[in-house]
Motif scaffolding. Sequence first.
Motif, PDB file in Angstrom:
ATOM      1  N   LYS A 285      -1.004   1.501  -6.791  1.00  0.00           N
ATOM      2  CA  LYS A 285       0.275   0.964  -6.328  1.00  0.00           C
ATOM      3  C   LYS A 285       1.220   2.133  -6.085  1.00  0.00           C
ATOM      4  CE  LYS A 285       3.909  -2.357  -7.462  1.00  0.00           C
ATOM      5  NZ  LYS A 285       4.424  -3.346  -8.457  1.00  0.00           N
ATOM      6  N   ALA A 286       1.763   2.214  -4.896  1.00  0.00           N
ATOM      7  CA  ALA A 286       2.639   3.342  -4.545  1.00  0.00           C
ATOM      8  C   ALA A 286       3.811   2.851  -3.718  1.00  0.00           C
ATOM      9  CB  ALA A 286       1.853   4.398  -3.766  1.00  0.00           C
ATOM     10  N   GLN A 287       4.993   3.420  -3.992  1.00  0.00           N
ATOM     11  CA  GLN A 287       6.152   3.081  -3.161  1.00  0.00           C
ATOM     12  C   GLN A 287       6.066   3.759  -1.794  1.00  0.00           C
ATOM     13  OE1 GLN A 287       9.853   3.781  -5.142  1.00  0.00           O
ATOM     14  NE2 GLN A 287       9.396   2.378  -6.830  1.00  0.00           N
ATOM     15  N   GLY A 288       5.351   4.872  -1.719  1.00  0.00           N
ATOM     16  CA  GLY A 288       5.165   5.575  -0.460  1.00  0.00           C
ATOM     17  C   GLY A 288       3.825   5.224   0.189  1.00  0.00           C
ATOM     18  N   ASP A 289       3.243   6.209   0.907  1.00  0.00           N
ATOM     19  CA  ASP A 289       1.956   6.003   1.593  1.00  0.00           C
ATOM     20  C   ASP A 289       0.797   6.163   0.629  1.00  0.00           C
ATOM     21  OD1 ASP A 289       3.110   7.817   4.539  1.00  0.00           O
ATOM     22  OD2 ASP A 289       3.503   5.773   3.860  1.00  0.00           O
ATOM     23  N   ILE A 290      -0.329   5.516   0.958  1.00  0.00           N
ATOM     24  CA  ILE A 290      -1.593   5.718   0.232  1.00  0.00           C
ATOM     25  C   ILE A 290      -2.624   6.197   1.237  1.00  0.00           C
ATOM     26  CG2 ILE A 290      -3.442   4.658  -1.102  1.00  0.00           C
ATOM     27  CD1 ILE A 290      -1.442   2.599  -2.117  1.00  0.00           C
ATOM     28  N   THR A 291      -3.230   7.353   0.934  1.00  0.00           N
ATOM     29  CA  THR A 291      -4.276   7.901   1.806  1.00  0.00           C
ATOM     30  C   THR A 291      -5.546   8.100   0.983  1.00  0.00           C
ATOM     31  OG1 THR A 291      -2.632   9.067   3.126  1.00  0.00           O
ATOM     32  CG2 THR A 291      -4.914   9.787   3.344  1.00  0.00           C
ATOM     33  N   MET A 293      -9.355   9.574   1.411  1.00  0.00           N
ATOM     34  CA  MET A 293     -10.233  10.338   2.298  1.00  0.00           C
ATOM     35  C   MET A 293     -11.629   9.726   2.396  1.00  0.00           C
ATOM     36  SD  MET A 293      -8.200  12.599   3.288  1.00  0.00           S
ATOM     37  CE  MET A 293      -6.841  13.663   2.856  1.00  0.00           C
ATOM     38  N   GLY A 294     -12.038   9.027   1.370  1.00  0.00           N
ATOM     39  CA  GLY A 294     -13.359   8.409   1.374  1.00  0.00           C
ATOM     40  C   GLY A 294     -13.271   6.917   1.634  1.00  0.00           C
ATOM     41  N   SER A 295     -13.849   6.103   0.716  1.00  0.00           N
ATOM     42  CA  SER A 295     -13.897   4.655   0.906  1.00  0.00           C
ATOM     43  C   SER A 295     -13.271   3.939  -0.288  1.00  0.00           C
ATOM     44  CB  SER A 295     -15.338   4.192   1.115  1.00  0.00           C
ATOM     45  OG  SER A 295     -16.112   4.510  -0.044  1.00  0.00           O
ATOM     46  N   VAL A 296     -13.020   2.659  -0.083  1.00  0.00           N
ATOM     47  CA  VAL A 296     -12.504   1.793  -1.149  1.00  0.00           C
ATOM     48  C   VAL A 296     -13.504   0.666  -1.321  1.00  0.00           C
ATOM     49  CG1 VAL A 296     -10.656   0.248  -1.871  1.00  0.00           C
ATOM     50  CG2 VAL A 296     -10.108   2.337  -0.596  1.00  0.00           C
ATOM     51  N   GLU A 297     -14.009   0.504  -2.542  1.00  0.00           N
ATOM     52  CA  GLU A 297     -14.970  -0.564  -2.806  1.00  0.00           C
ATOM     53  C   GLU A 297     -14.395  -1.512  -3.842  1.00  0.00           C
ATOM     54  OE1 GLU A 297     -19.582  -1.306  -4.332  1.00  0.00           O
ATOM     55  OE2 GLU A 297     -18.850   0.731  -3.961  1.00  0.00           O
ATOM     56  N   SER A 298     -14.137  -2.753  -3.395  1.00  0.00           N
ATOM     57  CA  SER A 298     -13.619  -3.794  -4.287  1.00  0.00           C
ATOM     58  C   SER A 298     -12.416  -3.303  -5.097  1.00  0.00           C
ATOM     59  CB  SER A 298     -14.722  -4.313  -5.225  1.00  0.00           C
ATOM     60  OG  SER A 298     -15.715  -4.983  -4.473  1.00  0.00           O
ATOM     61  N   GLY A 299     -11.531  -2.582  -4.423  1.00  0.00           N
ATOM     62  CA  GLY A 299     -10.334  -2.093  -5.086  1.00  0.00           C
ATOM     63  C   GLY A 299      -9.097  -2.777  -4.527  1.00  0.00           C
ATOM     64  N   GLU A 300      -7.952  -2.494  -5.149  1.00  0.00           N
ATOM     65  CA  GLU A 300      -6.687  -3.070  -4.692  1.00  0.00           C
ATOM     66  C   GLU A 300      -5.684  -1.948  -4.436  1.00  0.00           C
ATOM     67  OE1 GLU A 300      -4.744  -6.823  -6.249  1.00  0.00           O
ATOM     68  OE2 GLU A 300      -3.439  -5.280  -7.149  1.00  0.00           O
ATOM     69  N   LEU A 301      -5.163  -1.907  -3.207  1.00  0.00           N
ATOM     70  CA  LEU A 301      -4.174  -0.907  -2.817  1.00  0.00           C
ATOM     71  C   LEU A 301      -2.908  -1.620  -2.359  1.00  0.00           C
ATOM     72  CD1 LEU A 301      -6.834   0.741  -2.788  1.00  0.00           C
ATOM     73  CD2 LEU A 301      -5.962   1.974  -0.791  1.00  0.00           C
ATOM     74  N   ILE A 302      -1.787  -1.333  -3.020  1.00  0.00           N
ATOM     75  CA  ILE A 302      -0.497  -1.916  -2.665  1.00  0.00           C
ATOM     76  C   ILE A 302       0.449  -0.770  -2.329  1.00  0.00           C
ATOM     77  CG2 ILE A 302       1.379  -3.442  -3.366  1.00  0.00           C
ATOM     78  CD1 ILE A 302      -1.303  -4.831  -3.350  1.00  0.00           C
ATOM     79  N   SER A 303       0.956  -0.763  -1.086  1.00  0.00           N
ATOM     80  CA  SER A 303       1.770   0.372  -0.624  1.00  0.00           C
ATOM     81  C   SER A 303       3.104  -0.097  -0.052  1.00  0.00           C
ATOM     82  CB  SER A 303       0.996   1.155   0.456  1.00  0.00           C
ATOM     83  OG  SER A 303       1.851   2.072   1.113  1.00  0.00           O
ATOM     84  N   LEU A 330      -5.992  -4.939   0.409  1.00  0.00           N
ATOM     85  CA  LEU A 330      -5.103  -3.895   0.915  1.00  0.00           C
ATOM     86  C   LEU A 330      -3.810  -4.557   1.410  1.00  0.00           C
ATOM     87  CD1 LEU A 330      -7.673  -2.017   3.223  1.00  0.00           C
ATOM     88  CD2 LEU A 330      -7.294  -1.658   0.782  1.00  0.00           C
ATOM     89  N   VAL A 331      -2.679  -4.149   0.870  1.00  0.00           N
ATOM     90  CA  VAL A 331      -1.383  -4.709   1.273  1.00  0.00           C
ATOM     91  C   VAL A 331      -0.409  -3.565   1.470  1.00  0.00           C
ATOM     92  CG1 VAL A 331       0.532  -6.223   0.655  1.00  0.00           C
ATOM     93  CG2 VAL A 331      -1.804  -6.845  -0.008  1.00  0.00           C
ATOM     94  N   ALA A 332       0.204  -3.500   2.677  1.00  0.00           N
ATOM     95  CA  ALA A 332       1.154  -2.425   2.981  1.00  0.00           C
ATOM     96  C   ALA A 332       2.369  -2.984   3.695  1.00  0.00           C
ATOM     97  CB  ALA A 332       0.487  -1.354   3.844  1.00  0.00           C
ATOM     98  N   GLN A 333       3.532  -2.388   3.413  1.00  0.00           N
ATOM     99  CA  GLN A 333       4.731  -2.730   4.168  1.00  0.00           C
ATOM    100  C   GLN A 333       4.665  -2.152   5.577  1.00  0.00           C
ATOM    101  OE1 GLN A 333       7.321  -4.715   3.111  1.00  0.00           O
ATOM    102  NE2 GLN A 333       5.971  -5.121   1.363  1.00  0.00           N
ATOM    103  N   GLY A 334       3.976  -1.028   5.737  1.00  0.00           N
ATOM    104  CA  GLY A 334       3.832  -0.385   7.037  1.00  0.00           C
ATOM    105  C   GLY A 334       2.498  -0.730   7.686  1.00  0.00           C
ATOM    106  N   ASP A 335       1.875   0.260   8.348  1.00  0.00           N
ATOM    107  CA  ASP A 335       0.609   0.054   9.059  1.00  0.00           C
ATOM    108  C   ASP A 335      -0.578   0.357   8.154  1.00  0.00           C
ATOM    109  OD1 ASP A 335       1.916   1.449  12.167  1.00  0.00           O
ATOM    110  OD2 ASP A 335       2.197  -0.503  11.216  1.00  0.00           O
ATOM    111  N   ILE A 336      -1.738  -0.196   8.539  1.00  0.00           N
ATOM    112  CA  ILE A 336      -2.988   0.071   7.816  1.00  0.00           C
ATOM    113  C   ILE A 336      -4.028   0.558   8.809  1.00  0.00           C
ATOM    114  CG2 ILE A 336      -4.849  -0.939   6.455  1.00  0.00           C
ATOM    115  CD1 ILE A 336      -2.852  -2.903   5.282  1.00  0.00           C
ATOM    116  N   HIS A 337      -4.671   1.685   8.493  1.00  0.00           N
ATOM    117  CA  HIS A 337      -5.744   2.250   9.316  1.00  0.00           C
ATOM    118  C   HIS A 337      -6.995   2.383   8.447  1.00  0.00           C
ATOM    119  CE1 HIS A 337      -3.400   3.777  12.871  1.00  0.00           C
ATOM    120  NE2 HIS A 337      -2.421   3.567  12.013  1.00  0.00           N
ATOM    121  N   LEU A 338      -8.142   1.954   8.943  1.00  0.00           N
ATOM    122  CA  LEU A 338      -9.411   2.193   8.279  1.00  0.00           C
ATOM    123  C   LEU A 338     -10.522   2.203   9.308  1.00  0.00           C
ATOM    124  CD1 LEU A 338     -10.757  -1.016   6.596  1.00  0.00           C
ATOM    125  CD2 LEU A 338      -8.445  -0.989   7.474  1.00  0.00           C
TER     126      LEU A 338
END
Length: 537
Positions: A285-291, A293-303, A330-338
């Motif tokens: 969980k981050a107030q800023g960006d989350i990057t 470099m590899g992969s996400v497996e069954s994880g939760e990312l809140i940005s 994956l949940v972001a206030q901005g854009d999501i790229h994968l």
Amino acid sequence: MFKLAHNGNILLEVAKLNPPNAAFIVEALEQSPYADCEVDNDSINAFFKSDHPEKNLVVARKVDAQLSVEISEDKMAATAHLVTAKGGAKISIEQAKKVIIKAGVSRGYKQSFLEQVLQKQFELPSGTNANGVIARGRPPKDGKTAKLIPHVTTLRERLKQPKLREDGSVDMRDFGKLASVAPGTLLMSKQPATEGAQGFTVTGDAIEAKDGDSFELNAGDGTEISASNPLELVATIAGCPSDIQNGMRVDDVFTIGDVDVRSGHVDFNGSVIVTHNVSPGMKIKAQGDITVMGSVESGELISGGHIDIKQAAIGHLDHQNNDEGLTCRLVAQGDIHLAHGQYSYIEGNNIFIARQSNHCHIKAKSLFQVGADDAPKGKLIGGEILDAQMVIAGEIGSDSGAKMTIRLAHRGVEITAETDECLKALTQTSEQLNTLQQAIEKADNVKDAQKKQQLMTKIGATQMHYCEEAEALENKLSALELNLNGLLENTKLVANQALHQGVEIHIFDRKYKTTRSYPPCSASLVDNKIEIAFKTN
């Protein structure tokens, strides 16, 4: 042989010369000082046909140069039309200026242009037509829009520049030293908008220009507007700069190799960079960006900013919850790229999947795109689009015709519900105003003047409150209608290669289900119906 009369005619004393024919006279005239004059062929021919010929024959006449001025239809140019003299007087600059003024030309005139036209009197044969522009209007020049000039490299820009290895290959996990700034660093400056320059026509009419659009420089977290220059944005803390709307913010950046059971969950106020992978069950969980470099497996990312996953986001049906929901989120206030998505819930403003989306649940505020470049050719297979304004992919659905649901402009349903609530509230307010009007009529019959005044004051205040409430509700209804129209006008589904059967398309409150495979096409709402439009080469 020839003599000049006071009216400009050239006369020939035929008694002395006794010319044999008209050609003789014309040839003699060409050898005389009056060769440039306009030959009067009618007079000469009439002489030889007459039984009583004149003693003095008019054979030619002097014709002065002629100048006229034509103003273009848009009044942005004035053109001089010159006919050179035939033995007569040339036009002077002073005479020409009078013609120009009389034609209505008052701005954009240049004497050098006029001189070029009049010079042709000395260069061209007599009676020749010549043209030239002698005045030009000035088109209006719109002002330049205000512009942002960055002075540092943001985290997002840095991540677009992977390091080149010695063997020429690219290391997609090494992006060099992390960009950082110190307090007081100049981050960005604003180039102000400029005023427009007024134009004019050759007749003197002003043409208004538009000033350039401007905006306020936005100081995000960790930044401030410079005290010495309101057009400069500086850092107040040490950290990593990131772009925001019309400005920047500076985040403390947390960098970690893997997010797994050894690291624990990550909850950070700034931006997070994961140089390897996010393991199953882990959360960031981050107030800023989350990057990542590899992969996400069954994880939760809140940005609170953007999410960028260089490889895949992979999950599965949540077996612990009776296969309800997906294990990767994956949940972001901005854009999501994968690069690739599979069995993942993805929610953001704009969502971009580079290659393929398999059985994902997508909720995009604006655009969901599968594939890269200007004509994306990625595959969108299975899953569900919960909401988006535009969906673009190469193939949508699958050859097997497996069921797939795509909901576009679903927010329009919420807008409609809110509109209904506004209408209901407006009806109630109108009823209150009617009741108050009846109360005023009753109060008007009260004989005690003081009591009557108190009642009128109290009712009037309440009436004003409900009038203001009614006006606010009407303004809100108008805004809701505008938002809904704008949403529906820009809603579209685009399949650049194929739209397969079994795809259930919802746009606002309308539904369409494909019963066969379609070639490249798009779907949009036309006259309150979902229409399929096929692409043409």
